[in-house]
Scaffold this motif. Structure first.
Motif, mmCIF file in Angstrom:
data_model
loop_
_atom_site.group_PDB
_atom_site.id
_atom_site.type_symbol
_atom_site.label_atom_id
_atom_site.label_comp_id
_atom_site.label_asym_id
_atom_site.label_seq_id
_atom_site.Cartn_x
_atom_site.Cartn_y
_atom_site.Cartn_z
ATOM 1 N N LEU A 1 1.707 9.118 2.139
ATOM 2 C CA LEU A 1 1.252 7.868 2.375
ATOM 3 C C LEU A 1 -0.186 7.752 2.768
ATOM 4 O O LEU A 1 -0.879 6.806 2.396
ATOM 5 N N ASN A 2 -0.447 8.492 3.665
ATOM 6 C CA ASN A 2 -1.946 8.631 4.013
ATOM 7 C C ASN A 2 -2.882 9.247 3.403
ATOM 8 O O ASN A 2 -4.083 9.370 3.651
ATOM 9 N N ASP A 3 -2.472 9.915 2.287
ATOM 10 C CA ASP A 3 -3.529 10.444 1.303
ATOM 11 C C ASP A 3 -3.894 9.502 0.291
ATOM 12 O O ASP A 3 -3.169 9.399 -0.583
ATOM 13 N N LYS A 4 -5.265 9.131 0.546
ATOM 14 C CA LYS A 4 -5.614 8.196 -0.556
ATOM 15 C C LYS A 4 -5.532 8.454 -1.832
ATOM 16 O O LYS A 4 -5.662 7.803 -2.823
ATOM 17 N N SER A 5 -5.905 9.806 -2.214
ATOM 18 C CA SER A 5 -5.802 10.421 -3.418
ATOM 19 C C SER A 5 -4.695 10.281 -4.174
ATOM 20 O O SER A 5 -4.676 9.948 -5.557
ATOM 21 N N ARG A 6 -3.549 10.228 -3.647
ATOM 22 C CA ARG A 6 -2.335 10.013 -4.585
ATOM 23 C C ARG A 6 -1.693 8.633 -4.560
ATOM 24 O O ARG A 6 -1.244 8.222 -5.526
ATOM 25 N N ASP A 7 -2.379 7.341 -3.696
ATOM 26 C CA ASP A 7 -2.527 6.092 -3.993
ATOM 27 C C ASP A 7 -0.895 5.879 -4.096
ATOM 28 O O ASP A 7 -0.494 5.061 -4.988
ATOM 29 N N LEU A 8 -0.005 6.182 -3.128
ATOM 30 C CA LEU A 8 1.458 6.052 -3.319
ATOM 31 C C LEU A 8 1.726 4.422 -3.033
ATOM 32 O O LEU A 8 2.688 4.017 -3.602
ATOM 33 N N TRP A 9 1.059 3.695 -2.238
ATOM 34 C CA TRP A 9 1.191 2.487 -1.970
ATOM 35 C C TRP A 9 1.124 1.629 -3.483
ATOM 36 O O TRP A 9 2.173 0.569 -3.614
ATOM 37 N N SER A 10 0.363 1.808 -4.342
ATOM 38 C CA SER A 10 0.083 1.087 -5.387
ATOM 39 C C SER A 10 1.339 1.557 -6.415
ATOM 40 O O SER A 10 1.673 0.743 -7.042
ATOM 41 N N GLU A 11 1.822 2.904 -6.248
ATOM 42 C CA GLU A 11 2.963 3.290 -6.931
ATOM 43 C C GLU A 11 4.347 2.465 -6.295
ATOM 44 O O GLU A 11 4.859 2.163 -7.347
ATOM 45 N N LEU A 12 4.315 2.309 -5.278
ATOM 46 C CA LEU A 12 5.415 1.435 -4.709
ATOM 47 C C LEU A 12 5.290 0.105 -5.186
ATOM 48 O O LEU A 12 6.419 -0.588 -5.474
ATOM 49 N N ASP A 13 4.168 -0.620 -5.297
ATOM 50 C CA ASP A 13 3.906 -2.013 -5.619
ATOM 51 C C ASP A 13 4.573 -2.233 -7.011
ATOM 52 O O ASP A 13 5.219 -2.888 -7.272
ATOM 53 N N GLU A 14 4.299 -1.207 -7.904
ATOM 54 C CA GLU A 14 4.765 -1.249 -9.269
ATOM 55 C C GLU A 14 6.168 -1.123 -9.317
ATOM 56 O O GLU A 14 6.958 -1.809 -10.001
#
Length: 212
Positions: free
Chosen positions: A83-96
């Motif tokens: 979650l803290n790794d900006k290159s993964r961008d998991l927050w955007s994945e969770l949004d979708e």
């Protein structure tokens, strides 16, 4: 994705959901998770954590052994790192994921996106792509000004080779029509999905991963 965003507010607030009005199409987002005891309260907490980008809250909503990939990645410590790794961008994945509906699964839990828990009419999930929108044009060439061959609403199309860097992808419809669809209107059938269930009277995310 604008068409995903249009349904997001209804999806993540179960009390506001009207499943008949979320979108139009064969695999359009639906929501039947309110039939599962405790799911609505959990989803509201999940939606709040994602909206706030609150790592501690999301970790707190996850099982200690949460599965994160098919290569052994698991656990809340690893989830925190990702979650803290900006290159993964998991927050955007969770949004979708949260905006794509919710299905009450056969194990007594819930699955998001809704379509991942359905029987999909696709010969090979690895080449299947969900068209995320209503009346999305299928074009004769990879250009917005080219001829419109057909339109697709929340249905599955086949893709030979995904080229993420391209604005358009060549696809094949079920009637064998070959054309192009904008890349930002396509989502892999094996993209991120989230599964949650109740263990010892506490709801938790048990897996959040992509792939097969």
């Amino acid at each position: 994705m604008d068409d995903i965003a249009k349904t997001a507010e209804q999806i993540v607030d179960p009390s506001a959901s009207d499943t008949s009005a979320l979108a139009r199409g064969r695999y359009a987002p639906q929501d039947n998770c309110s039939t599962v005891e405790g799911a609505d309260e959990f989803r509201r907490a999940l939606a709040a954590a994602v909206k706030a980008r609150d790592v501690n809250a999301l970790v707190g909503l996850s099982a200690v052994d949460i599965k994160l990939d098919f290569g052994g990645g698991a656990g809340t410590a690893e989830l925190r790192n990702r979650l803290n790794d900006k290159s993964r961008d998991l927050w955007s994945e969770l949004d979708e994921v949260l905006a794509l509906g919710c299905s009450a699964n056969d194990q007594g839990g819930i699955t998001m996106p809704w379509f991942f828990d359905q029987t999909i009419a696709a010969p090979d999930p690895t080449s299947g792509m969900l068209v995320t929108g209503e009346d999305v044009p299928v074009l004769s060439d990879p250009s917005p000004t080219s001829k419109v061959l057909s339109t697709v609403s929340w249905d599955v199309v086949k893709i030979a080779t995904l080229k993420p860097e391209d604005d358009y992808q060549q696809i094949e419809l079920s009637d064998k029509t070959v054309g192009f669809i904008a890349t930002d209107k396509l989502r892999s059938l094996l993209d991120y999905r989230l599964v949650a269930s109740s263990r010892n009277d506490k709801w938790s995310i048990t897996s959040f991963l992509a792939g097969d």
